[in-house]
Design an enzyme around this catalytic site. Structure first.
Site, PDB file in Angstrom:
ATOM      1  N   TYR A 161       0.819  -1.214   0.000  1.00  0.00           N
ATOM      2  CA  TYR A 161       0.000   0.000   0.000  1.00  0.00           C
ATOM      3  C   TYR A 161       0.852   1.262   0.000  1.00  0.00           C
ATOM      4  O   TYR A 161       0.426   2.296  -0.526  1.00  0.00           O
ATOM      5  CB  TYR A 161      -1.035  -0.036   1.137  1.00  0.00           C
ATOM      6  N   HIS A 177     -14.650   0.839  -1.085  1.00  0.00           N
ATOM      7  CA  HIS A 177     -13.574  -0.076  -0.712  1.00  0.00           C
ATOM      8  C   HIS A 177     -12.439   0.627   0.035  1.00  0.00           C
ATOM      9  O   HIS A 177     -11.325   0.113   0.105  1.00  0.00           O
ATOM     10  CB  HIS A 177     -13.032  -0.796  -1.951  1.00  0.00           C
ATOM     11  N   CYS A 201      -7.097   2.159  13.000  1.00  0.00           N
ATOM     12  CA  CYS A 201      -6.543   1.274  14.027  1.00  0.00           C
ATOM     13  C   CYS A 201      -6.684  -0.187  13.619  1.00  0.00           C
ATOM     14  O   CYS A 201      -7.765  -0.641  13.250  1.00  0.00           O
ATOM     15  CB  CYS A 201      -7.274   1.512  15.343  1.00  0.00           C
ATOM     16  N   GLY A 212     -15.619   0.762 -16.193  1.00  0.00           N
ATOM     17  CA  GLY A 212     -14.302   0.180 -15.934  1.00  0.00           C
ATOM     18  C   GLY A 212     -14.229  -0.775 -14.768  1.00  0.00           C
ATOM     19  O   GLY A 212     -13.282  -0.720 -13.985  1.00  0.00           O
ATOM     20  N   SER A 268     -14.788  -5.078 -13.796  1.00  0.00           N
ATOM     21  CA  SER A 268     -14.937  -6.365 -14.471  1.00  0.00           C
ATOM     22  C   SER A 268     -16.216  -7.105 -14.078  1.00  0.00           C
ATOM     23  O   SER A 268     -16.556  -8.122 -14.654  1.00  0.00           O
ATOM     24  CB  SER A 268     -13.720  -7.242 -14.171  1.00  0.00           C
ATOM     25  N   GLU A 293     -13.991  -3.787 -22.762  1.00  0.00           N
ATOM     26  CA  GLU A 293     -14.465  -5.164 -22.970  1.00  0.00           C
ATOM     27  C   GLU A 293     -15.711  -5.394 -22.137  1.00  0.00           C
ATOM     28  O   GLU A 293     -15.978  -4.659 -21.189  1.00  0.00           O
ATOM     29  CB  GLU A 293     -13.365  -6.178 -22.603  1.00  0.00           C
TER      30      GLU A 293
HETATM   31  N1  LIG Z   1      -7.026   2.550  -8.926  1.00  0.00           N
HETATM   32  C1  LIG Z   1      -7.486   1.824  -7.886  1.00  0.00           C
HETATM   33  O1  LIG Z   1      -7.900   2.370  -6.883  1.00  0.00           O
HETATM   34  C2  LIG Z   1      -7.485   0.302  -7.984  1.00  0.00           C
HETATM   35  C3  LIG Z   1      -6.665  -0.368  -8.900  1.00  0.00           C
HETATM   36  C4  LIG Z   1      -6.701  -1.783  -8.952  1.00  0.00           C
HETATM   37  C5  LIG Z   1      -7.564  -2.486  -8.099  1.00  0.00           C
HETATM   38  N2  LIG Z   1      -8.350  -1.823  -7.222  1.00  0.00           N
HETATM   39  C6  LIG Z   1      -9.276  -2.573  -6.337  1.00  0.00           C
HETATM   40  O2  LIG Z   1      -9.462  -3.868  -6.845  1.00  0.00           O
HETATM   41  C7  LIG Z   1     -10.800  -4.199  -7.194  1.00  0.00           C
HETATM   42  C8  LIG Z   1     -10.797  -4.364  -8.701  1.00  0.00           C
HETATM   43  O3  LIG Z   1     -12.043  -4.609  -9.236  1.00  0.00           O
HETATM   44  P1  LIG Z   1     -12.451  -3.779 -10.525  1.00  0.00           P
HETATM   45  O4  LIG Z   1     -13.621  -4.465 -11.132  1.00  0.00           O
HETATM   46  O5  LIG Z   1     -12.538  -2.336 -10.168  1.00  0.00           O
HETATM   47  O6  LIG Z   1     -11.197  -3.879 -11.493  1.00  0.00           O
HETATM   48  P2  LIG Z   1     -10.646  -5.059 -12.353  1.00  0.00           P
HETATM   49  O7  LIG Z   1      -9.175  -4.903 -12.349  1.00  0.00           O
HETATM   50  O8  LIG Z   1     -11.231  -6.357 -11.933  1.00  0.00           O
HETATM   51  O9  LIG Z   1     -11.223  -4.758 -13.802  1.00  0.00           O
HETATM   52  C9  LIG Z   1     -10.811  -3.613 -14.498  1.00  0.00           C
HETATM   53  C10 LIG Z   1     -11.813  -3.367 -15.605  1.00  0.00           C
HETATM   54  O10 LIG Z   1     -11.462  -2.141 -16.228  1.00  0.00           O
HETATM   55  C11 LIG Z   1     -11.603  -2.282 -17.616  1.00  0.00           C
HETATM   56  N3  LIG Z   1     -10.737  -1.281 -18.259  1.00  0.00           N
HETATM   57  C12 LIG Z   1      -9.424  -1.374 -18.576  1.00  0.00           C
HETATM   58  N4  LIG Z   1      -8.999  -0.239 -19.164  1.00  0.00           N
HETATM   59  C13 LIG Z   1     -10.073   0.599 -19.191  1.00  0.00           C
HETATM   60  C14 LIG Z   1     -10.278   1.926 -19.678  1.00  0.00           C
HETATM   61  N5  LIG Z   1      -9.279   2.639 -20.249  1.00  0.00           N
HETATM   62  N6  LIG Z   1     -11.518   2.468 -19.553  1.00  0.00           N
HETATM   63  C15 LIG Z   1     -12.535   1.770 -18.991  1.00  0.00           C
HETATM   64  N7  LIG Z   1     -12.391   0.513 -18.538  1.00  0.00           N
HETATM   65  C16 LIG Z   1     -11.184  -0.059 -18.614  1.00  0.00           C
HETATM   66  C17 LIG Z   1     -11.255  -3.709 -17.930  1.00  0.00           C
HETATM   67  O11 LIG Z   1     -11.878  -4.106 -19.132  1.00  0.00           O
HETATM   68  C18 LIG Z   1     -11.803  -4.445 -16.700  1.00  0.00           C
HETATM   69  O12 LIG Z   1     -13.129  -4.843 -16.923  1.00  0.00           O
HETATM   70  C19 LIG Z   1     -11.611  -3.037  -6.703  1.00  0.00           C
HETATM   71  O13 LIG Z   1     -12.319  -3.468  -5.619  1.00  0.00           O
HETATM   72  C20 LIG Z   1     -10.625  -1.958  -6.274  1.00  0.00           C
HETATM   73  O14 LIG Z   1     -10.848  -1.568  -4.939  1.00  0.00           O
HETATM   74  C21 LIG Z   1      -8.322  -0.450  -7.144  1.00  0.00           C
HETATM   75 ZN   LIG Z   2      -6.648   2.154  18.306  1.00  0.00          ZN
END
Ligand SMILES: NC(=O)c1ccc[n+]([C@@H]2O[C@H](COP(=O)([O-])OP(=O)(O)OC[C@H]3O[C@@H](n4cnc5c(N)ncnc54)[C@H](O)[C@@H]3O)[C@@H](O)[C@H]2O)c1
Ligand SMILES: [Zn+2]
Length: 240
Positions: free
Chosen positions: A61, A114, A122, A183, A185, A211
């Site tokens: 993180y 999230h 804490c 954006g 999945s 996609e």
């Molecule tokens: N930036 C962040 O804060 C971040 C990054 C990665 C993961 N996460 C965490 O992980 C989990 C991931 O699940 P998720 O479904 O958000 O992500 P995911 O990684 O499962 O899916 C990403 C999706 O984004 C799409 N994508 C890729 N490029 C794109 C674009 N240019 N424009 C629009 N769509 C695009 C893909 O087709 C895919 O469906 C979340 O709960 C999140 O909290 C957060």
């Molecule tokens: Zn505490």
């Protein structure tokens, strides 16, 4: 190109996922074989990981914080902030993302279901509120302590933990007439179910991404393309 008409009585609920930040240079995780920035999600994103290897969780993180601070909002984040400025209280944004690119683009009516990279809380859940914490820790020893003495943990909802703000989210979905999902999945629950809740209220449901998501069948419209290219021209707001 497709356009989504927003009438003067419409209320818009937006759900965003990692894909909206992809064009800002932040990695999604499904894109890379289920790895998030090179790590298995189970190793960095679960309560068990925090218990067994807090140093790795904090290293992960801290890296995400460092990367997030360098990233800039892209045209998709800005298009949503612009839409909010036009719709005011008829707009609500729920993000699964832990980065702060939406708020840096100007979004205000925003909920991080999230958690947030820029906050810690804490580890012992002593009841004190989460605190702002943008520090990039080089080692576990450096991690700030809570007033109760326990170590802080990232204010992130790990897999297996309850998302934040579900009551507010349910209320906002119940009164939305348009849901726009961008954006994500469609594989992380309960967020992947929001589109079904919206349909029960007969809302129009739109997905934007390069996609089809796993829950594609639940959407009335799918706009295939990158968020940063599609969103700036997507909304036709009445009276604009
Ligand atoms: N930036 C962040 O804060 C971040 C990054 C990665 C993961 N996460 C965490 O992980 C989990 C991931 O699940 P998720 O479904 O958000 O992500 P995911 O990684 O499962 O899916 C990403 C999706 O984004 C799409 N994508 C890729 N490029 C794109 C674009 N240019 N424009 C629009 N769509 C695009 C893909 O087709 C895919 O469906 C979340 O709960 C999140 O909290 C957060
Ligand atoms: Zn505490």
């Amino acid at each position: 190109m497709a356009s989504i008409a927003i009438g003067s009585d419409d209320r818009v609920f937006v759900l965003t996922g990692a894909g909206i930040s992809a064009e800002s240079g932040l990695a999604t995780f499904r894109a890379s074989d289920g790895l998030w920035a090179g790590h298995r999600v189970e190793d960095v994103c679960t309560p068990e990981a925090l218990e067994q290897n807090p140093a790795l969780v904090w290293q992960f993180y801290s890296e995400r914080r460092a990367q997030g601070a360098k990233a800039q909002p892209n045209p998709a984040h800005i298009a949503l902030a612009t839409l909010e400025a036009e719709l005011g209280d008829r707009f609500f944004l729920c993000t699964q993302n832990v980065d702060d690119l939406h708020e840096r683009a100007g979004s205000v009516r925003l909920l991080h279901m999230h958690g947030e990279l820029a906050m810690s809380r804490c580890e012992d859940e002593c009841g004190r509120a989460p605190v702002e914490d943008r520090k990039v820790y080089a080692s576990l020893d450096e991690v700030t302590r809570c007033a109760c003495g326990a170590r802080l943990r990232p204010h992130i909802v790990f897999f297996g933990e309850m998302p934040l703000g579900m009551e507010r989210i349910q209320k906002e979905i119940a009164r939305a007439t348009v849901m726009v999902v961008i954006g994500t999945s469609g594989s992380v629950y309960p967020a992947a179910n929001f589109v079904n809740w919206a349909r029960q209220n007969r809302a129009r449901t739109v997905y934007v991404g390069p996609e089809r998501p796993l829950n594609a069948a639940a959407f009335t419209t799918i706009v295939e393309g990158k968020a940063g290219e599609v969103l700036p021209g997507l909304f036709a707001v009445a009276g604009r």
